[in-house]
Scaffold this motif. Structure first.
Motif, PDB file in Angstrom:
ATOM      1  N   LEU A  79      16.356 -16.564 124.060  1.00 32.16           N
ATOM      2  CA  LEU A  79      15.763 -17.115 125.506  1.00 32.16           C
ATOM      3  C   LEU A  79      15.071 -15.842 126.335  1.00 32.16           C
ATOM      4  O   LEU A  79      14.203 -16.320 127.052  1.00 32.16           O
ATOM      5  CB  LEU A  79      16.824 -17.895 126.084  1.00 32.16           C
ATOM      6  CG  LEU A  79      17.431 -19.187 125.269  1.00 32.16           C
ATOM      7  CD1 LEU A  79      18.597 -19.723 126.246  1.00 32.16           C
ATOM      8  CD2 LEU A  79      16.078 -19.965 125.088  1.00 32.16           C
ATOM      9  N   ARG A  88      12.582 -21.860 120.807  1.00 32.44           N
ATOM     10  CA  ARG A  88      13.439 -22.114 121.843  1.00 32.44           C
ATOM     11  C   ARG A  88      14.093 -23.355 121.738  1.00 32.44           C
ATOM     12  O   ARG A  88      15.497 -23.439 122.319  1.00 32.44           O
ATOM     13  CB  ARG A  88      12.335 -22.018 123.227  1.00 32.44           C
ATOM     14  CG  ARG A  88      12.079 -20.589 123.185  1.00 32.44           C
ATOM     15  CD  ARG A  88      10.877 -20.542 124.162  1.00 32.44           C
ATOM     16  NE  ARG A  88      11.635 -20.104 125.414  1.00 32.44           N
ATOM     17  CZ  ARG A  88      11.997 -18.850 125.646  1.00 32.44           C
ATOM     18  NH1 ARG A  88      11.882 -17.858 124.637  1.00 32.44           N
ATOM     19  NH2 ARG A  88      12.588 -18.498 126.718  1.00 32.44           N
ATOM     20  N   GLU A 133      13.789 -21.287 131.933  1.00 38.91           N
ATOM     21  CA  GLU A 133      13.476 -22.289 131.215  1.00 38.91           C
ATOM     22  C   GLU A 133      13.103 -23.449 131.754  1.00 38.91           C
ATOM     23  O   GLU A 133      12.333 -24.339 131.231  1.00 38.91           O
ATOM     24  CB  GLU A 133      14.522 -22.363 129.889  1.00 38.91           C
ATOM     25  CG  GLU A 133      14.018 -22.792 128.712  1.00 38.91           C
ATOM     26  CD  GLU A 133      13.116 -22.056 127.860  1.00 38.91           C
ATOM     27  OE1 GLU A 133      12.107 -22.456 127.071  1.00 38.91           O
ATOM     28  OE2 GLU A 133      13.440 -20.736 127.927  1.00 38.91           O
ATOM     29  N   SER A 137       9.263 -23.795 131.082  1.00 40.49           N
ATOM     30  CA  SER A 137       9.027 -24.069 129.873  1.00 40.49           C
ATOM     31  C   SER A 137       7.882 -25.116 129.693  1.00 40.49           C
ATOM     32  O   SER A 137       7.835 -26.290 130.573  1.00 40.49           O
ATOM     33  CB  SER A 137      10.187 -24.484 128.992  1.00 40.49           C
ATOM     34  OG  SER A 137       9.877 -24.924 127.865  1.00 40.49           O
ATOM     35  N   ALA A 142      12.789 -28.491 125.741  1.00 41.07           N
ATOM     36  CA  ALA A 142      13.655 -27.011 126.269  1.00 41.07           C
ATOM     37  C   ALA A 142      14.042 -27.247 127.752  1.00 41.07           C
ATOM     38  O   ALA A 142      15.212 -26.865 128.117  1.00 41.07           O
ATOM     39  CB  ALA A 142      12.296 -25.871 126.089  1.00 41.07           C
ATOM     40  N   ARG A 143      13.217 -27.749 128.395  1.00 38.16           N
ATOM     41  CA  ARG A 143      13.607 -28.042 129.747  1.00 38.16           C
ATOM     42  C   ARG A 143      14.922 -28.961 130.099  1.00 38.16           C
ATOM     43  O   ARG A 143      15.897 -28.472 130.843  1.00 38.16           O
ATOM     44  CB  ARG A 143      12.599 -28.566 130.889  1.00 38.16           C
ATOM     45  CG  ARG A 143      11.370 -27.743 131.023  1.00 38.16           C
ATOM     46  CD  ARG A 143      10.404 -27.998 132.088  1.00 38.16           C
ATOM     47  NE  ARG A 143       9.672 -29.464 131.836  1.00 38.16           N
ATOM     48  CZ  ARG A 143       8.697 -29.817 131.132  1.00 38.16           C
ATOM     49  NH1 ARG A 143       8.081 -28.951 130.799  1.00 38.16           N
ATOM     50  NH2 ARG A 143       8.281 -31.058 131.140  1.00 38.16           N
ATOM     51  N   ALA A 146      18.128 -27.089 128.505  1.00 36.36           N
ATOM     52  CA  ALA A 146      18.564 -25.839 129.352  1.00 36.36           C
ATOM     53  C   ALA A 146      19.358 -26.417 130.763  1.00 36.36           C
ATOM     54  O   ALA A 146      20.309 -25.701 130.928  1.00 36.36           O
ATOM     55  CB  ALA A 146      17.201 -24.994 129.820  1.00 36.36           C
TER      56      ALA A 146
END
Length: 177
Positions: A79, A88, A133, A137, A142-143, A146
């Motif tokens: 990351l 990721r 992130e 991102s 990914a968002r 995270a």
């Protein structure tokens, strides 16, 4: 390997993988290559996938394995590196799975250790990478991953609320409130 993965390679070299029992029942000596291969991938179908690595790290019964804490450290290095969106998301999905595990009694090699706490502490050291992130991102997955990880490990609820507020519509609708 490109300079983009220098942090990942550095973190991998910190651990004696061959001394660990892998989820496949063999020595963990093959894990560095798998971890690097996944970190270098740019899309699905290009090689190993998340599930291909995850089965070496956490058992189907959500039991932590010897490589679990070092893999969490590698994930945090991923990351902090310039890796593809695909890598990721795969690593964030794995991390979410690890942190969400309803861990069973530890394996004998992990007896006396609080592996869940070790993993959470490693992730907390990289808290800002997760926040970044969420905010930057390009990938909604990914968002989302995270943000969900942060809700599991961040003890400062106000920080999570502010992050949620700042991220706004960058988060999926079900994570906005």
């Amino acid at each position: 390997m490109t300079h983009q993965l220098d942090l990942v390679e550095m973190e991998i070299r910190r651990h004696d993988w061959s001394a660990m029992l892998c989820g496949c029942g063999e020595s963990g000596g093959h894990l560095p290559a798998l971890l690097l291969e996944l970190a270098a991938q740019t899309g699905a179908g290009a090689g190993i996938d998340y599930e291909g690595v995850a089965r070496h790290v956490i058992s189907p019964a959500d039991m932590f394995l010897e490589p679990t804490p070092p893999v969490v450290a590698v994930i945090m290095a991923v990351l902090a590196s310039k890796t593809s969106g695909y890598a990721r998301v795969a690593y964030l999905e794995m991390l979410l799975s690890i942190l969400s595990a309803d861990a069973q009694a530890p394996l004998p090699a992990l007896e006396g250790r609080d592996v869940a706490a070790e993993c959470e502490a490693e992730v907390r050291r990289g808290l800002w990478a997760l926040c970044a992130e969420v905010l930057s991102s390009e990938s909604i997955d990914a968002r989302s991953h995270a943000y969900e990880i942060l809700t599991l490990i961040e003890e400062d609820e106000e920080r999570v609320e502010r992050l949620q507020e700042t991220a706004g519509e960058r988060l999926p609708w079900d994570l906005r409130s």
